[in-house]
Design a protein around this motif. Sequence first.
Motif, short mmCIF file in Angstrom:
data_model
loop_
_atom_site.label_atom_id
_atom_site.label_comp_id
_atom_site.label_asym_id
_atom_site.label_seq_id
_atom_site.Cartn_x
_atom_site.Cartn_y
_atom_site.Cartn_z
N UNK A 1 -9.29 5.56 -0.89
CA UNK A 1 -9.03 4.24 -1.45
C UNK A 1 -8.67 4.34 -2.93
N UNK A 2 -9.44 5.14 -3.67
CA UNK A 2 -9.19 5.26 -5.11
C UNK A 2 -7.86 5.96 -5.40
N UNK A 3 -7.44 6.84 -4.51
CA UNK A 3 -6.17 7.54 -4.71
C UNK A 3 -4.99 6.76 -4.11
N UNK A 4 -5.29 5.70 -3.35
CA UNK A 4 -4.23 4.87 -2.80
C UNK A 4 -3.46 5.54 -1.69
N UNK A 5 -4.14 6.27 -0.80
CA UNK A 5 -3.46 6.97 0.29
C UNK A 5 -4.07 6.57 1.63
N UNK A 6 -3.37 6.94 2.72
CA UNK A 6 -3.81 6.52 4.05
C UNK A 6 -4.12 7.69 4.98
N UNK A 7 -3.77 8.91 4.62
CA UNK A 7 -3.94 10.03 5.55
C UNK A 7 -4.46 11.26 4.82
N UNK A 8 -4.94 12.24 5.61
CA UNK A 8 -5.43 13.49 5.03
C UNK A 8 -4.29 14.24 4.34
N UNK A 9 -3.09 14.17 4.92
CA UNK A 9 -1.95 14.84 4.29
C UNK A 9 -1.62 14.20 2.94
N UNK A 10 -1.62 12.86 2.92
CA UNK A 10 -1.28 12.16 1.68
C UNK A 10 -2.30 12.43 0.59
N UNK A 11 -3.57 12.53 0.95
CA UNK A 11 -4.58 12.76 -0.08
C UNK A 11 -4.38 14.13 -0.72
N UNK B 1 14.15 -4.22 1.76
CA UNK B 1 13.69 -3.91 0.41
C UNK B 1 12.33 -3.21 0.47
N UNK B 2 11.46 -3.69 1.35
CA UNK B 2 10.14 -3.08 1.52
C UNK B 2 10.28 -1.64 2.00
N UNK B 3 11.15 -1.41 2.97
CA UNK B 3 11.32 -0.06 3.51
C UNK B 3 11.92 0.90 2.49
N UNK B 4 12.72 0.39 1.57
CA UNK B 4 13.36 1.25 0.57
C UNK B 4 12.43 1.59 -0.59
N UNK B 5 11.28 0.94 -0.65
CA UNK B 5 10.34 1.17 -1.75
C UNK B 5 9.49 2.39 -1.53
N UNK B 6 8.63 2.67 -2.48
CA UNK B 6 7.71 3.79 -2.37
C UNK B 6 6.28 3.27 -2.34
N UNK B 7 5.37 4.11 -1.92
CA UNK B 7 3.98 3.71 -1.76
C UNK B 7 3.29 3.42 -3.08
N UNK B 8 2.26 2.61 -3.01
CA UNK B 8 1.44 2.30 -4.18
C UNK B 8 0.45 3.42 -4.42
N UNK B 9 0.37 3.88 -5.65
CA UNK B 9 -0.59 4.91 -6.01
C UNK B 9 -1.40 4.47 -7.21
N UNK B 10 -2.57 5.00 -7.33
CA UNK B 10 -3.40 4.71 -8.49
C UNK B 10 -2.84 5.44 -9.70
N UNK B 11 -2.77 4.81 -10.87
CA UNK B 11 -2.31 5.51 -12.06
C UNK B 11 -3.21 6.70 -12.36
#
Length: 227
Positions: free
Chosen positions: A201-211, A145-155
Amino acid sequence: MHSKHTGSPATGIVRFSQEGQWDRDVHRLLRHARREAVVAVSNPAPSSDHLRLGQVVVDDLLTAGTQVRLLYSPDYLETRDRQPLLRHSARGAQIRVTDNDFHNALIIDRTVAVLWSGAGTRHPYAYLVREPALLQALHQFAVLSWQSGHGLTAPAESVVIDDTDRAILNALNLGLIDEAAARRLGLSLRTYRRHLADLMTRLGVHSRFQIGVRAAQLGLLDDPGCR
């Protein structure tokens, strides 16, 4: 555990009523995690004390280097301030959101689990599980279930950026390395990286690509024609 319970420990499954010090008992159990903690929360917690304790325990686990996987439902997130969750994410907690139906659950080191039931009723209860086969099945379901979910993002409405944030985003969008970006902004390398870490942190991402992807989604990047 101080809560009332029924069932035989010999079967590896004990039913507890959610009374008395149940919240504190569960969080005390969670503190025993050494390698991995999987926490799945579908229904809003019944008390603010539960939320506060949970935040403190997750902070402690991350500090100790324990792998933490957090699975949430969209309904649960509607009841929460996402900033503490984003902070957990920035510190290494692996957070996913899923629309799949699931019960609130806690799995510690694959050796013990707590599964809630009766959520929303006047007398909710939970099962403490130590039976190996059932533990394996619960862990597999939770991880799938965790793997099928999507990442958490800031509204989007909660993301506020200043001129420095925007300049950093645009520097990343240009593909500048940190040293060049810091010089472009007139910042020391350490200050630049501190601003960047805070922005991630504020955007809820982990990498330069994700930001970059998240900034584009929120319309935070300047039009290339304006530079």
